[in-house]
Scaffold this active site. Structure first.
Site, PDB file in Angstrom:
ATOM      1  N   SER A 203     105.498  43.002  65.247  1.00 52.99           N
ATOM      2  CA  SER A 203     105.223  41.660  65.762  1.00 52.99           C
ATOM      3  C   SER A 203     106.072  40.654  64.994  1.00 52.99           C
ATOM      4  CB  SER A 203     103.726  41.349  65.653  1.00 52.99           C
ATOM      5  OG  SER A 203     103.419  40.122  66.279  1.00 52.99           O
ATOM      6  N   THR A 204     105.460  39.672  64.340  1.00 50.97           N
ATOM      7  CA  THR A 204     106.194  38.621  63.658  1.00 50.97           C
ATOM      8  C   THR A 204     107.191  39.189  62.652  1.00 50.97           C
ATOM      9  OG1 THR A 204     104.199  37.278  63.809  1.00 50.97           O
ATOM     10  CG2 THR A 204     105.938  36.465  62.376  1.00 50.97           C
TER      11      THR A 204
ATOM     12  N   HIS B 120     105.663  42.685  69.999  1.00 51.39           N
ATOM     13  CA  HIS B 120     104.977  41.547  70.615  1.00 51.39           C
ATOM     14  C   HIS B 120     106.007  40.474  70.942  1.00 51.39           C
ATOM     15  CE1 HIS B 120     101.085  42.762  68.281  1.00 51.39           C
ATOM     16  NE2 HIS B 120     101.335  43.563  69.307  1.00 51.39           N
TER      17      HIS B 120
ATOM     18  N   MET C 187     101.661  39.914  62.383  1.00 53.89           N
ATOM     19  CA  MET C 187     100.337  39.385  62.141  1.00 53.89           C
ATOM     20  C   MET C 187      99.316  40.086  63.030  1.00 53.89           C
ATOM     21  SD  MET C 187     100.875  35.675  64.035  1.00 53.89           S
ATOM     22  CE  MET C 187      99.144  35.200  64.043  1.00 53.89           C
TER      23      MET C 187
ATOM     24  N   ASP D 167      96.746  44.821  65.475  1.00 59.27           N
ATOM     25  CA  ASP D 167      97.242  45.776  66.465  1.00 59.27           C
ATOM     26  C   ASP D 167      97.989  46.917  65.774  1.00 59.27           C
ATOM     27  OD1 ASP D 167      97.536  46.667  69.081  1.00 59.27           O
ATOM     28  OD2 ASP D 167      99.475  45.665  69.337  1.00 59.27           O
TER      29      ASP D 167
END
Length: 354
Positions: free
Chosen positions: A170-171, A197, A291, A294
């Protein structure tokens, strides 16, 4: 930054209206907007004078655009930057360049009735700004330059047959995923599934970038797509990617519009859990920077199925959220610095030979 609840922000956008809307949203979310800037040059000056904890940076601005401003800020006074990008192909390409220059993440501006859409997305924007503000950009965490593809380090016949790799991030993830895929040799014959993401309209461009930087054939996943060794699929933004079938070294995916899992779609858990349920050949699951939670359930599923599980370490993660939650399950085989992850992946598929 003294407190996660009260970071200081600079808002850079060439639209006075958008500067006002974004500033209001951030202020309501407990983020102090110390000043705004109408172009990249003004943003650089604002960062120099106010030393904020985070910058929201429009991609397209006059005088100096967001990518140039991000590069200058990271060189002069490294500050966490969240890029704000419109849903266009051109903006997608520039946004990925900004991530390469050191921006932490990006948020897509809504189209149509902007003020109403921004209000609907305000909680998501505030959460993302808070997360980005926590990133320590004075280190190289999550900001490694994508490496060129490695020379194969595997001897023919030394790898197990039909290994599958599932990556979740993600991030801070795009540049990290690029680095890992660029380092994996085609000789490993992996089937690779990437769940990053990322909004709709950006995952296709992301897949194109990975394809250019990797020895693997990479494309955005379509419903019913099949892949074999040497191929990779990137989960499409806004849809879950499930492994629906696996036979003779080839796997098929199905894309669904099911409800978000862990507040995201695509979800790493959905892909990993379905892979663990269907694939009976060697399986490796990797959780990278990001973050949220998941991927934790997915790691449990892959481990329970006899697969190998890896997580990026805190020092090299831009945001140590997803890897931390994965590690907390007690089902991660190794916690790895980014620079060793590709080698550990290869070790995992070699180890099964013995």
């Amino acid at each position: 930054m003294s407190s996660r609840s009260s970071p200081r922000a600079v808002v850079a956008d060439d639209s006075h209206f958008m500067r006002s809307v974004i500033s209001d949203i951030l202020e309501e979310g407990g983020i102090e907007v110390v000043t705004t800037a109408r172009d990249g040059r003004a943003a650089i000056t604002a960062v120099r004078e106010h030393e904020p904890d985070v910058v929201t940076m429009d991609v397209e601005m006059p005088e100096m655009n967001g990518i140039e401003a991000a590069e200058r800020i990271m060189a002069e006074r490294p500050t966490p930057i969240l890029m704000l990008s419109a849903h266009t192909d051109e903006n997608a390409d520039v946004t990925f360049e900004a991530l390469e220059k050191g921006a932490v993440d990006f948020f897509t501006k809504p189209g149509g009735e902007v003020s109403m859409e921004m209000s609907r997305l305000k909680e998501q924007l505030v959460d993302m700004v808070l997360s980005v503000a926590e990133v320590d950009v004075t280190t190289d965490a999550g900001r490694s330059e994508p490496a060129s593809a490695s020379e194969p380090t595997i001897k023919p016949g030394s790898v197990v047959e039909n290994p599958t790799l599932v990556i979740g991030s993600s991030t801070g993830g795009p540049t990290v995923v690029e680095q890992i895929l660029s380092e994996l040799p085609a000789a490993a014959d992996l089937r690779i599934l990437v769940v990053q993401h990322m909004p709709t309209d950006f995952t296709g461009r992301f897949a194109t970038r990975l394809n250019k930087r990797s020895e693997y054939t990479v494309r955005e996943a379509g419903d019913g797509d099949r892949i074999g060794g040497g191929e990779a699929l990137v989960a499409a933004g806004g849809r879950h990617m499930e492994v629906s079938n696996y036979r003779s070294g080839r796997l098929r995916v199905a894309l669904t519009d099911d409800d978000p899992v862990n507040s995201v779609r695509p979800s790493v858990d959905v892909t990993m859990e379905s892979a663990a349920a269907v694939i009976d050949d060697p399986l490796v699951g990797v959780i990278l920077t990001g973050m949220g939670t998941d991927g934790a359930a997915g790691i449990r599923a892959i481990k329970a199925a006899g697969g190998t599980t890896l997580a990026q370490d805190e020092a090299s993660s831009a945001v140590y959220g997803m890897p931390k939650r994965a590690v907390e399950t007690g089902q991660v085989d190794a916690i790895c610095p980014l620079d060793t992850l590709s080698d550990r992946i290869l070790d995992a598929i070699n180890a099964e030979v013995h």
